[in-house]
Design a protein around this motif. Structure first.
Motif, short mmCIF file in Angstrom:
data_model
loop_
_atom_site.label_atom_id
_atom_site.label_comp_id
_atom_site.label_asym_id
_atom_site.label_seq_id
_atom_site.Cartn_x
_atom_site.Cartn_y
_atom_site.Cartn_z
N ARG A 74 18.39 0.57 7.94
CA ARG A 74 19.01 1.32 9.03
C ARG A 74 19.96 0.45 9.83
O ARG A 74 20.96 0.94 10.37
CB ARG A 74 17.95 1.93 9.93
CG ARG A 74 17.25 3.09 9.26
CD ARG A 74 16.23 3.73 10.16
NE ARG A 74 15.51 4.77 9.44
CZ ARG A 74 14.72 5.63 10.02
NH1 ARG A 74 14.52 5.58 11.33
NH2 ARG A 74 14.10 6.54 9.31
N LYS A 75 19.66 -0.83 9.95
CA LYS A 75 20.54 -1.74 10.68
C LYS A 75 21.90 -1.88 9.98
O LYS A 75 22.88 -2.26 10.61
CB LYS A 75 19.88 -3.11 10.82
CG LYS A 75 18.78 -3.12 11.88
CD LYS A 75 18.04 -4.43 11.92
CE LYS A 75 18.89 -5.54 12.47
NZ LYS A 75 18.13 -6.80 12.62
N THR A 77 23.56 0.61 8.79
CA THR A 77 24.34 1.83 9.02
C THR A 77 25.46 1.55 10.02
O THR A 77 25.20 1.02 11.10
CB THR A 77 23.43 2.94 9.60
OG1 THR A 77 22.35 3.17 8.70
CG2 THR A 77 24.20 4.23 9.82
N LYS A 79 28.03 1.97 12.97
CA LYS A 79 27.83 2.64 14.26
C LYS A 79 28.46 4.03 14.30
O LYS A 79 27.94 4.92 14.95
CB LYS A 79 28.36 1.78 15.41
CG LYS A 79 27.51 0.56 15.63
CD LYS A 79 27.84 -0.10 16.93
CE LYS A 79 27.03 -1.37 17.01
NZ LYS A 79 26.22 -1.53 18.12
N GLU A 80 29.55 4.22 13.59
CA GLU A 80 30.20 5.54 13.61
C GLU A 80 29.35 6.61 12.91
O GLU A 80 29.60 7.80 13.06
CB GLU A 80 31.61 5.49 13.01
CG GLU A 80 31.70 4.93 11.61
CD GLU A 80 31.89 3.42 11.55
OE1 GLU A 80 32.10 2.93 10.44
OE2 GLU A 80 31.85 2.76 12.59
N GLU A 81 28.35 6.19 12.16
CA GLU A 81 27.46 7.15 11.51
C GLU A 81 26.20 7.42 12.33
O GLU A 81 25.37 8.23 11.93
CB GLU A 81 27.05 6.63 10.13
CG GLU A 81 28.20 6.61 9.13
CD GLU A 81 27.76 6.15 7.76
OE1 GLU A 81 26.56 6.27 7.43
OE2 GLU A 81 28.62 5.66 7.01
N TYR A 82 26.06 6.77 13.47
CA TYR A 82 24.91 7.01 14.33
C TYR A 82 24.92 8.45 14.81
O TYR A 82 25.98 9.05 15.00
CB TYR A 82 24.93 6.09 15.55
CG TYR A 82 24.53 4.66 15.31
CD1 TYR A 82 24.38 4.13 14.03
CD2 TYR A 82 24.30 3.81 16.38
CE1 TYR A 82 24.02 2.82 13.84
CE2 TYR A 82 23.94 2.48 16.19
CZ TYR A 82 23.80 2.00 14.91
OH TYR A 82 23.45 0.69 14.72
N LEU A 83 23.76 9.01 15.02
CA LEU A 83 23.63 10.36 15.53
C LEU A 83 23.29 10.30 17.01
O LEU A 83 22.50 9.47 17.45
CB LEU A 83 22.53 11.12 14.79
CG LEU A 83 22.73 11.30 13.29
CD1 LEU A 83 21.49 11.93 12.67
CD2 LEU A 83 23.96 12.13 13.00
N ASP A 84 23.87 11.20 17.77
CA ASP A 84 23.56 11.31 19.18
C ASP A 84 22.24 12.06 19.32
O ASP A 84 22.04 13.11 18.71
CB ASP A 84 24.69 12.06 19.90
CG ASP A 84 24.37 12.26 21.36
OD1 ASP A 84 23.93 13.36 21.72
OD2 ASP A 84 24.55 11.29 22.13
#
Length: 98
Positions: A74-75, A77, A79-84
């Motif tokens: 997961r690290k 991934t 940042k633009e793929e992070y989910l709010d």
């Protein structure tokens, strides 16, 4: 699947008649394990305390390794793929107020 020798498989009836004898065989290392059969199906296994504790420690270690691998993955991934979090709650029709 774990393999059992003929002398490691015992019926539930036989175990109930000679429980102490079978426990001693496992405790003294004469048998690694005893598979208990009920209606010719393996239902339970008797292990020494040491073997059981080693299995639990091994399982816990494996779970920790799996968690570490998932965190490491997961690290990676971007940042633009992070989910709010708020968006995820909305998609699931959930609220922090519930």
């Amino acid at each position: 699947m774990v393999a059992y020798t003929q002398n490691e498989l015992v019926s539930a009836t036989e175990i109930s008649k000679q429980f102490g004898e079978y426990i001693s065989k496992v405790k003294d290392g004469l048998l690694d394990k005893i598979g208990i059969l009920k209606n010719n199906k393996l239902n339970a296994v008797i292990l020494s305390v040491e073997e059981y504790e080693q299995l639990v420690l091994s399982r816990n270690k494996l779970e920790e390794m799996e968690m570490y691998q998932e965190i490491h993955k997961r690290k990676q991934t971007p940042k633009e793929e992070y989910l709010d979090g708020g968006d995820v709650l909305k998609r699931l029709n959930l609220s922090l107020d519930d």
